[in-house]
Design a protein around this motif. Sequence first.
Motif, PDB file in Angstrom:
ATOM      1  N   TRP A   1      13.750  -0.497  -7.476  1.00  0.00           N
ATOM      2  CA  TRP A   1      13.910  -1.168  -6.192  1.00  0.00           C
ATOM      3  C   TRP A   1      12.556  -1.509  -5.555  1.00  0.00           C
ATOM      4  O   TRP A   1      12.480  -2.059  -4.470  1.00  0.00           O
ATOM      5  CB  TRP A   1      14.740  -0.299  -5.253  1.00  0.00           C
ATOM      6  CG  TRP A   1      15.231  -0.982  -4.013  1.00  0.00           C
ATOM      7  CD1 TRP A   1      15.052  -0.572  -2.716  1.00  0.00           C
ATOM      8  CD2 TRP A   1      15.970  -2.211  -3.921  1.00  0.00           C
ATOM      9  NE1 TRP A   1      15.632  -1.447  -1.831  1.00  0.00           N
ATOM     10  CE2 TRP A   1      16.213  -2.474  -2.556  1.00  0.00           C
ATOM     11  CE3 TRP A   1      16.456  -3.118  -4.864  1.00  0.00           C
ATOM     12  CZ2 TRP A   1      16.911  -3.594  -2.108  1.00  0.00           C
ATOM     13  CZ3 TRP A   1      17.156  -4.230  -4.420  1.00  0.00           C
ATOM     14  CH2 TRP A   1      17.379  -4.458  -3.062  1.00  0.00           C
ATOM     15  N   VAL A   2      11.475  -1.182  -6.270  1.00  0.00           N
ATOM     16  CA  VAL A   2      10.131  -1.521  -5.796  1.00  0.00           C
ATOM     17  C   VAL A   2       9.687  -2.786  -6.521  1.00  0.00           C
ATOM     18  O   VAL A   2       9.543  -2.786  -7.744  1.00  0.00           O
ATOM     19  CB  VAL A   2       9.135  -0.374  -6.063  1.00  0.00           C
ATOM     20  CG1 VAL A   2       7.762  -0.723  -5.500  1.00  0.00           C
ATOM     21  CG2 VAL A   2       9.650   0.929  -5.459  1.00  0.00           C
ATOM     22  N   ASN A   3       9.472  -3.860  -5.766  1.00  0.00           N
ATOM     23  CA  ASN A   3       9.183  -5.146  -6.396  1.00  0.00           C
ATOM     24  C   ASN A   3       8.291  -5.981  -5.489  1.00  0.00           C
ATOM     25  O   ASN A   3       8.475  -6.009  -4.268  1.00  0.00           O
ATOM     26  CB  ASN A   3      10.497  -5.898  -6.665  1.00  0.00           C
ATOM     27  CG  ASN A   3      10.310  -7.108  -7.559  1.00  0.00           C
ATOM     28  OD1 ASN A   3       9.363  -7.176  -8.347  1.00  0.00           O
ATOM     29  ND2 ASN A   3      11.205  -8.072  -7.453  1.00  0.00           N
ATOM     30  N   GLY A   4       7.297  -6.621  -6.087  1.00  0.00           N
ATOM     31  CA  GLY A   4       6.405  -7.492  -5.333  1.00  0.00           C
ATOM     32  C   GLY A   4       5.450  -6.740  -4.417  1.00  0.00           C
ATOM     33  O   GLY A   4       4.976  -7.293  -3.428  1.00  0.00           O
ATOM     34  N   GLN A   5       5.111  -5.510  -4.753  1.00  0.00           N
ATOM     35  CA  GLN A   5       4.339  -4.648  -3.861  1.00  0.00           C
ATOM     36  C   GLN A   5       2.945  -4.340  -4.397  1.00  0.00           C
ATOM     37  O   GLN A   5       2.709  -4.355  -5.590  1.00  0.00           O
ATOM     38  CB  GLN A   5       5.077  -3.327  -3.645  1.00  0.00           C
ATOM     39  CG  GLN A   5       6.485  -3.479  -3.094  1.00  0.00           C
ATOM     40  CD  GLN A   5       6.512  -4.207  -1.768  1.00  0.00           C
ATOM     41  OE1 GLN A   5       5.784  -3.834  -0.833  1.00  0.00           O
ATOM     42  NE2 GLN A   5       7.326  -5.244  -1.666  1.00  0.00           N
ATOM     43  N   ILE A   6       2.032  -4.038  -3.452  1.00  0.00           N
ATOM     44  CA  ILE A   6       0.710  -3.514  -3.772  1.00  0.00           C
ATOM     45  C   ILE A   6       0.720  -2.035  -3.382  1.00  0.00           C
ATOM     46  O   ILE A   6       0.863  -1.711  -2.200  1.00  0.00           O
ATOM     47  CB  ILE A   6      -0.404  -4.228  -2.992  1.00  0.00           C
ATOM     48  CG1 ILE A   6      -0.233  -5.747  -3.043  1.00  0.00           C
ATOM     49  CG2 ILE A   6      -1.773  -3.778  -3.511  1.00  0.00           C
ATOM     50  CD1 ILE A   6      -0.268  -6.340  -4.435  1.00  0.00           C
ATOM     51  N   LEU A   7       0.612  -1.156  -4.354  1.00  0.00           N
ATOM     52  CA  LEU A   7       0.687   0.281  -4.097  1.00  0.00           C
ATOM     53  C   LEU A   7      -0.724   0.866  -4.180  1.00  0.00           C
ATOM     54  O   LEU A   7      -1.326   0.894  -5.242  1.00  0.00           O
ATOM     55  CB  LEU A   7       1.619   0.961  -5.117  1.00  0.00           C
ATOM     56  CG  LEU A   7       2.180   2.334  -4.725  1.00  0.00           C
ATOM     57  CD1 LEU A   7       3.353   2.679  -5.617  1.00  0.00           C
ATOM     58  CD2 LEU A   7       1.135   3.419  -4.801  1.00  0.00           C
ATOM     59  N   ARG A   8      -1.231   1.321  -3.037  1.00  0.00           N
ATOM     60  CA  ARG A   8      -2.579   1.878  -2.988  1.00  0.00           C
ATOM     61  C   ARG A   8      -2.524   3.375  -3.285  1.00  0.00           C
ATOM     62  O   ARG A   8      -2.226   4.181  -2.400  1.00  0.00           O
ATOM     63  CB  ARG A   8      -3.219   1.574  -1.636  1.00  0.00           C
ATOM     64  CG  ARG A   8      -3.232   0.083  -1.322  1.00  0.00           C
ATOM     65  CD  ARG A   8      -4.404  -0.342  -0.475  1.00  0.00           C
ATOM     66  NE  ARG A   8      -4.337  -1.753  -0.166  1.00  0.00           N
ATOM     67  CZ  ARG A   8      -4.653  -2.743  -1.007  1.00  0.00           C
ATOM     68  NH1 ARG A   8      -5.063  -2.449  -2.235  1.00  0.00           N
ATOM     69  NH2 ARG A   8      -4.563  -4.003  -0.635  1.00  0.00           N
ATOM     70  N   ALA A   9      -2.809   3.715  -4.512  1.00  0.00           N
ATOM     71  CA  ALA A   9      -2.769   5.111  -4.970  1.00  0.00           C
ATOM     72  C   ALA A   9      -4.169   5.689  -4.822  1.00  0.00           C
ATOM     73  O   ALA A   9      -4.987   5.631  -5.734  1.00  0.00           O
ATOM     74  CB  ALA A   9      -2.297   5.185  -6.423  1.00  0.00           C
ATOM     75  N   ASN A  10      -4.458   6.231  -3.619  1.00  0.00           N
ATOM     76  CA  ASN A  10      -5.844   6.578  -3.320  1.00  0.00           C
ATOM     77  C   ASN A  10      -6.022   7.851  -2.505  1.00  0.00           C
ATOM     78  O   ASN A  10      -7.108   8.089  -1.962  1.00  0.00           O
ATOM     79  CB  ASN A  10      -6.527   5.393  -2.604  1.00  0.00           C
ATOM     80  CG  ASN A  10      -5.841   5.031  -1.296  1.00  0.00           C
ATOM     81  OD1 ASN A  10      -5.168   5.849  -0.672  1.00  0.00           O
ATOM     82  ND2 ASN A  10      -6.009   3.785  -0.888  1.00  0.00           N
ATOM     83  N   GLY A  11      -4.996   8.656  -2.387  1.00  0.00           N
ATOM     84  CA  GLY A  11      -5.136   9.924  -1.685  1.00  0.00           C
ATOM     85  C   GLY A  11      -5.236   9.823  -0.176  1.00  0.00           C
ATOM     86  O   GLY A  11      -5.560  10.784   0.495  1.00  0.00           O
ATOM     87  N   GLY A  12      -4.982   8.622   0.369  1.00  0.00           N
ATOM     88  CA  GLY A  12      -4.985   8.457   1.814  1.00  0.00           C
ATOM     89  C   GLY A  12      -6.137   7.668   2.381  1.00  0.00           C
ATOM     90  O   GLY A  12      -6.313   7.625   3.602  1.00  0.00           O
ATOM     91  N   LEU A  13      -6.938   7.018   1.537  1.00  0.00           N
ATOM     92  CA  LEU A  13      -7.992   6.144   2.057  1.00  0.00           C
ATOM     93  C   LEU A  13      -7.355   4.967   2.812  1.00  0.00           C
ATOM     94  O   LEU A  13      -6.262   4.525   2.477  1.00  0.00           O
ATOM     95  CB  LEU A  13      -8.849   5.597   0.915  1.00  0.00           C
ATOM     96  CG  LEU A  13      -9.773   6.584   0.217  1.00  0.00           C
ATOM     97  CD1 LEU A  13     -10.452   5.900  -0.958  1.00  0.00           C
ATOM     98  CD2 LEU A  13     -10.814   7.132   1.176  1.00  0.00           C
TER      99      LEU A  13
END
Length: 249
Positions: A236-248
């Motif tokens: 259900w996640v589509n067209g997204q930018i996922l910032r996997a950065n620990g909270g930056l």
Amino acid sequence: MTNTDLAVGRVAIVTGGSRGIGRAVARRLAADGLAVVVNYAGDDNAAAETVHAIIAAGGNATAVRADVADETAVAELFDRAETEYGGVDVVVNSAGRLALSPIAELDLDVLDRLHRVNIRGTFVVARQAAQRLRTGGAFVSFSTSVVGTRVPGYGAYVASKGAVEAITLILARELRGRGITVNTVAPGPTATELFLDGKTEEQVAALSKAPPLERLGTPEDIAGVIAFLTGPEGRWVNGQILRANGGLV
């Protein structure tokens, strides 16, 4: 470099899969039961080591050399996946280049080489993925959290990754009706050989303290995000930018 005796279900192509984050992604997807085509640009030994590790762990993998910005080579990469495993369900485009320079001092030849891999390469791989992914598949590309943090010296790199982010929702919309998800992962500081190269202990310590979680990411952290986005729980996640950065930011 291949083990075709194992049962093959879903099939993944991981570009830049012989080292760093790409290697962790290839190993994680193989551990999750996918047959993995490990694409690499030039380091035969690193690619062989990655495939050997996957097979030793009970997985199924093969290595295929191809320049991601070469449309003929990438078409042959997909041909190889289809011939060997019957089709392609997941494409993770982790191949990329990094060059750091103040904009005022930027070597334009370096800029051209960077954008050839990061922008043209993404388009070339995405083009084949759009044509060949089976129904219900997934395409994941890579950006960087520096698009948001805007660290000086990263101008050329961020410009290339901004282009990657810009096409994410467009490609997702263009693939409407096929059940294919399209997302981009933007890691923060991640402890890879490339990232750590040339940095002092003090610089690494400062970068480790920057996120609220107060550590660097690991390639396995990012691989887990990719496994989610390409697996059944990420549909259900589509067209997204996922910032996997620990909270930056």
